[in-house]
Design a protein around this motif. Structure first.
Motif, PDB file in Angstrom:
ATOM      1  N   ASN A 230      21.329  -8.678 -19.851  1.00  0.00           N
ATOM      2  CA  ASN A 230      20.322  -7.724 -20.318  1.00  0.00           C
ATOM      3  C   ASN A 230      19.103  -8.438 -20.876  1.00  0.00           C
ATOM      4  OD1 ASN A 230      21.135  -8.656 -22.821  1.00  0.00           O
ATOM      5  ND2 ASN A 230      22.393  -6.861 -23.266  1.00  0.00           N
ATOM      6  N   GLU A 231      18.184  -7.637 -21.384  1.00  0.00           N
ATOM      7  CA  GLU A 231      16.974  -8.147 -22.002  1.00  0.00           C
ATOM      8  C   GLU A 231      16.974  -7.757 -23.472  1.00  0.00           C
ATOM      9  OE1 GLU A 231      13.467  -7.981 -18.834  1.00  0.00           O
ATOM     10  OE2 GLU A 231      14.531  -6.079 -19.036  1.00  0.00           O
ATOM     11  N   ILE A 232      16.695  -8.736 -24.301  1.00  0.00           N
ATOM     12  CA  ILE A 232      16.587  -8.442 -25.728  1.00  0.00           C
ATOM     13  C   ILE A 232      15.236  -8.984 -26.230  1.00  0.00           C
ATOM     14  CG2 ILE A 232      19.061  -8.384 -26.188  1.00  0.00           C
ATOM     15  CD1 ILE A 232      18.897 -11.274 -27.112  1.00  0.00           C
ATOM     16  N   ARG A 233      14.240  -8.894 -25.385  1.00  0.00           N
ATOM     17  CA  ARG A 233      12.928  -9.448 -25.722  1.00  0.00           C
ATOM     18  C   ARG A 233      12.331  -8.744 -26.939  1.00  0.00           C
ATOM     19  NH1 ARG A 233       9.328  -9.132 -20.668  1.00  0.00           N
ATOM     20  NH2 ARG A 233      10.292  -7.095 -20.463  1.00  0.00           N
ATOM     21  N   ASP A 234      11.708  -9.512 -27.796  1.00  0.00           N
ATOM     22  CA  ASP A 234      11.111  -8.999 -29.018  1.00  0.00           C
ATOM     23  C   ASP A 234       9.678  -8.559 -28.731  1.00  0.00           C
ATOM     24  OD1 ASP A 234      10.202  -8.409 -31.498  1.00  0.00           O
ATOM     25  OD2 ASP A 234      10.609 -10.358 -32.396  1.00  0.00           O
ATOM     26  N   ARG A 235       9.432  -7.257 -28.815  1.00  0.00           N
ATOM     27  CA  ARG A 235       8.090  -6.745 -28.521  1.00  0.00           C
ATOM     28  C   ARG A 235       7.065  -7.231 -29.548  1.00  0.00           C
ATOM     29  NH1 ARG A 235       7.758  -2.862 -24.678  1.00  0.00           N
ATOM     30  NH2 ARG A 235       9.720  -2.137 -23.813  1.00  0.00           N
ATOM     31  N   GLY A 236       7.536  -7.611 -30.745  1.00  0.00           N
ATOM     32  CA  GLY A 236       6.622  -8.103 -31.765  1.00  0.00           C
ATOM     33  C   GLY A 236       5.978  -9.427 -31.401  1.00  0.00           C
ATOM     34  N   GLU A 237       6.594 -10.148 -30.465  1.00  0.00           N
ATOM     35  CA  GLU A 237       6.051 -11.446 -30.068  1.00  0.00           C
ATOM     36  C   GLU A 237       4.677 -11.320 -29.434  1.00  0.00           C
ATOM     37  OE1 GLU A 237       8.790 -13.409 -27.547  1.00  0.00           O
ATOM     38  OE2 GLU A 237      10.072 -14.105 -29.168  1.00  0.00           O
ATOM     39  N   ASN A 238       4.390 -10.166 -28.865  1.00  0.00           N
ATOM     40  CA  ASN A 238       3.117  -9.966 -28.166  1.00  0.00           C
ATOM     41  C   ASN A 238       2.119  -9.177 -29.010  1.00  0.00           C
ATOM     42  OD1 ASN A 238       4.710 -10.989 -26.044  1.00  0.00           O
ATOM     43  ND2 ASN A 238       3.355 -10.008 -24.555  1.00  0.00           N
ATOM     44  N   ASP A 239       2.358  -9.093 -30.317  1.00  0.00           N
ATOM     45  CA  ASP A 239       1.451  -8.377 -31.225  1.00  0.00           C
ATOM     46  C   ASP A 239       1.158  -6.967 -30.738  1.00  0.00           C
ATOM     47  OD1 ASP A 239       1.199 -10.620 -32.905  1.00  0.00           O
ATOM     48  OD2 ASP A 239      -0.303 -11.491 -31.571  1.00  0.00           O
ATOM     49  N   GLY A 240       2.186  -6.296 -30.277  1.00  0.00           N
ATOM     50  CA  GLY A 240       2.020  -4.911 -29.856  1.00  0.00           C
ATOM     51  C   GLY A 240       1.475  -4.735 -28.459  1.00  0.00           C
ATOM     52  N   LYS A 241       1.082  -5.830 -27.790  1.00  0.00           N
ATOM     53  CA  LYS A 241       0.553  -5.723 -26.431  1.00  0.00           C
ATOM     54  C   LYS A 241       1.707  -5.494 -25.461  1.00  0.00           C
ATOM     55  CE  LYS A 241      -3.220  -8.926 -27.456  1.00  0.00           C
ATOM     56  NZ  LYS A 241      -3.833 -10.239 -27.106  1.00  0.00           N
ATOM     57  N   PRO A 242       1.431  -4.877 -24.314  1.00  0.00           N
ATOM     58  CA  PRO A 242       2.497  -4.653 -23.326  1.00  0.00           C
ATOM     59  C   PRO A 242       3.127  -5.975 -22.901  1.00  0.00           C
ATOM     60  CG  PRO A 242       0.542  -3.385 -22.770  1.00  0.00           C
ATOM     61  CD  PRO A 242       0.140  -4.321 -23.881  1.00  0.00           C
ATOM     62  N   LEU A 243       4.416  -5.965 -22.795  1.00  0.00           N
ATOM     63  CA  LEU A 243       5.119  -7.166 -22.340  1.00  0.00           C
ATOM     64  C   LEU A 243       4.867  -7.400 -20.861  1.00  0.00           C
ATOM     65  CD1 LEU A 243       8.526  -6.654 -24.143  1.00  0.00           C
ATOM     66  CD2 LEU A 243       6.947  -8.524 -24.560  1.00  0.00           C
ATOM     67  N   PRO A 244       4.824  -8.645 -20.430  1.00  0.00           N
ATOM     68  CA  PRO A 244       4.687  -8.920 -18.990  1.00  0.00           C
ATOM     69  C   PRO A 244       5.924  -8.443 -18.258  1.00  0.00           C
ATOM     70  CG  PRO A 244       5.248 -10.915 -20.180  1.00  0.00           C
ATOM     71  CD  PRO A 244       4.966  -9.881 -21.216  1.00  0.00           C
ATOM     72  N   PRO A 245       5.807  -8.186 -16.962  1.00  0.00           N
ATOM     73  CA  PRO A 245       6.987  -7.724 -16.210  1.00  0.00           C
ATOM     74  C   PRO A 245       8.093  -8.756 -16.244  1.00  0.00           C
ATOM     75  CG  PRO A 245       5.219  -8.379 -14.726  1.00  0.00           C
ATOM     76  CD  PRO A 245       4.634  -8.358 -16.103  1.00  0.00           C
ATOM     77  N   SER A 246       9.325  -8.271 -16.321  1.00  0.00           N
ATOM     78  CA  SER A 246      10.475  -9.169 -16.357  1.00  0.00           C
ATOM     79  C   SER A 246      11.134  -9.214 -14.984  1.00  0.00           C
ATOM     80  CB  SER A 246      11.494  -8.680 -17.384  1.00  0.00           C
ATOM     81  OG  SER A 246      12.663  -9.441 -17.318  1.00  0.00           O
ATOM     82  N   TYR A 247      11.470 -10.407 -14.551  1.00  0.00           N
ATOM     83  CA  TYR A 247      12.086 -10.562 -13.243  1.00  0.00           C
ATOM     84  C   TYR A 247      13.579 -10.855 -13.340  1.00  0.00           C
ATOM     85  CZ  TYR A 247       7.200 -10.853 -11.967  1.00  0.00           C
ATOM     86  OH  TYR A 247       5.866 -10.563 -11.814  1.00  0.00           O
TER      87      TYR A 247
ATOM     88  N   GLU B  20      27.500  -0.955 -13.368  1.00  0.00           N
ATOM     89  CA  GLU B  20      26.525  -0.061 -14.007  1.00  0.00           C
ATOM     90  C   GLU B  20      25.186  -0.780 -14.137  1.00  0.00           C
ATOM     91  OE1 GLU B  20      25.856   2.469 -18.179  1.00  0.00           O
ATOM     92  OE2 GLU B  20      27.745   1.412 -17.807  1.00  0.00           O
ATOM     93  N   LYS B  21      24.107  -0.052 -13.857  1.00  0.00           N
ATOM     94  CA  LYS B  21      22.754  -0.560 -14.041  1.00  0.00           C
ATOM     95  C   LYS B  21      22.006   0.363 -14.984  1.00  0.00           C
ATOM     96  CE  LYS B  21      22.001  -2.504  -9.401  1.00  0.00           C
ATOM     97  NZ  LYS B  21      21.121  -2.443  -8.206  1.00  0.00           N
ATOM     98  N   LYS B  22      21.221  -0.225 -15.880  1.00  0.00           N
ATOM     99  CA  LYS B  22      20.382   0.570 -16.767  1.00  0.00           C
ATOM    100  C   LYS B  22      18.965   0.051 -16.694  1.00  0.00           C
ATOM    101  CE  LYS B  22      23.806   1.920 -20.277  1.00  0.00           C
ATOM    102  NZ  LYS B  22      24.153   1.849 -21.724  1.00  0.00           N
ATOM    103  N   ASN B  23      18.019   0.957 -16.744  1.00  0.00           N
ATOM    104  CA  ASN B  23      16.613   0.585 -16.806  1.00  0.00           C
ATOM    105  C   ASN B  23      15.922   1.550 -17.753  1.00  0.00           C
ATOM    106  OD1 ASN B  23      13.799   0.138 -16.236  1.00  0.00           O
ATOM    107  ND2 ASN B  23      14.464  -0.964 -14.411  1.00  0.00           N
ATOM    108  N   THR B  24      15.759   1.100 -18.996  1.00  0.00           N
ATOM    109  CA  THR B  24      15.187   1.953 -20.035  1.00  0.00           C
ATOM    110  C   THR B  24      13.933   1.307 -20.582  1.00  0.00           C
ATOM    111  OG1 THR B  24      17.419   2.625 -20.663  1.00  0.00           O
ATOM    112  CG2 THR B  24      15.656   3.147 -22.206  1.00  0.00           C
ATOM    113  N   GLY B  25      12.819   2.027 -20.476  1.00  0.00           N
ATOM    114  CA  GLY B  25      11.565   1.489 -20.988  1.00  0.00           C
ATOM    115  C   GLY B  25      11.170   0.182 -20.334  1.00  0.00           C
ATOM    116  N   GLY B  26      11.542   0.014 -19.065  1.00  0.00           N
ATOM    117  CA  GLY B  26      11.197  -1.206 -18.347  1.00  0.00           C
ATOM    118  C   GLY B  26      12.157  -2.353 -18.568  1.00  0.00           C
ATOM    119  N   LEU B  27      13.158  -2.153 -19.440  1.00  0.00           N
ATOM    120  CA  LEU B  27      14.146  -3.188 -19.693  1.00  0.00           C
ATOM    121  C   LEU B  27      15.413  -2.900 -18.898  1.00  0.00           C
ATOM    122  CD1 LEU B  27      13.701  -3.678 -23.532  1.00  0.00           C
ATOM    123  CD2 LEU B  27      12.543  -4.846 -21.649  1.00  0.00           C
TER     124      LEU B  27
END
Length: 267
Positions: free
Chosen positions: A170-187, A152-159
């Motif tokens: 998976n990705e559990i990146r904290d969006r708060g780390e970027n002070d609300g700015k868009p997160l860089p693309p994840s590879y 199974e593959k999931k891609n939700t909101g770029g994650l």
């Protein structure tokens, strides 16, 4: 007709049969010799392919770019060897089926050769304990090529999330780390958890192992360990490098004193 005359008539027949058998055997030996000679030349070419390596000392994007470029060279070179082996089997298989079978067996190993090559290439960039040759730091496409297509593959909101039986990246990146700015693309993933049997980490850890065995296998590879705060969990920072400057979080969950879940994550 006397017995001697009968024997005289049989002798030319036996001689003819003998010559036919000799001809067949001689032809077979000649084909085998040619087959082995051509196969040896192809295997020598394969040795050169196996010497294709990613340059040492690279990090970050430079390493990723080198892996992409060198992996293509390795795969293309293997494809040429594969084509030659197929032609070899087809050519000599007409003379003897075992030649074709032999060539096919060698061809089957080529795919695994590339997977093993890719595991070695990505190893320097993996953070935390690896699992089946992949881990945090690998790109999504590298994980899929080594482990195969996820169930199974999931891609939700770029994650993104890849699910295998008892193993999830998976990705559990904290969006708060970027002070609300868009997160860089994840590879690739920044976390994985393992709950299924049949998987082995780089240190030899498997689900179902008793706590003592897990800690023995991790001996000398941890910068910190907390196994007293909660008896059901072992909190650790994994880092086998001598300078201990690349520690990565790992959580071991225990059920009845045995490992039931391994979590490797940045947070």
């Amino acid at each position: 007709m006397t017995g001697s005359n009968r024997r005289l008539r049989i002798l030319p027949v036996l001689a003819a049969v003998f010559l036919i058998l000799l001809s067949v055997l001689t032809t077979g030996c000649g084909e085998e010799e040619k087959y082995n000679k051509e196969k040896a030349a192809i295997l020598e070419e394969l040795k050169l392919v196996q010497q294709i390596k990613v340059p040492e000392g690279l990090q970050g994007e430079a390493l990723d770019e080198a892996i992409v470029k060198t992996a293509k060279q390795h795969k293309d070179a293997l494809a040429k060897v594969n084509d030659k082996l197929q032609k070899l089997g087809d050519t000599y298989g007409k003379a003897d089926a075992r030649f074709k079978k032999d060539a096919e067996e060698i061809r089957k190993s080529l795919q695994q050769d590339h997977i093993n090559w890719l595991k070695a290439a990505v190893a320097p960039k993996i953070k935390g304990d690896s699992v089946m040759g992949v881990g945090i730091g690998c790109r999504w496409e590298e994980i899929e090529e080594i482990l195969g297509e996820p169930i199974e593959k999931k891609n939700t909101g770029g994650l993104t999330e890849f699910k295998y039986p008892g193993l999830v990246f998976n990705e559990i990146r904290d969006r708060g780390e970027n002070d609300g700015k868009p997160l860089p693309p994840s590879y690739g993933p920044d976390a994985y958890y393992m709950t299924g049997t049949g998987y082995t980490t780089g240190c030899g850890i498997q689900i179902g192992m008793p706590k003592a065995q897990v800690l023995e296998l991790y001996k000398g590879k941890l910068t910190s360990l907390d196994d007293r705060t909660d008896p059901k969990f072992i909190l650790m920072k994994y880092d086998p490098t001598p300078d201990h400057r690349h520690a990565y979080n790992q959580i071991m969950q225990l059920t009845d004193g045995k490992l039931s879940r391994l979590i490797v994550a940045k947070h």
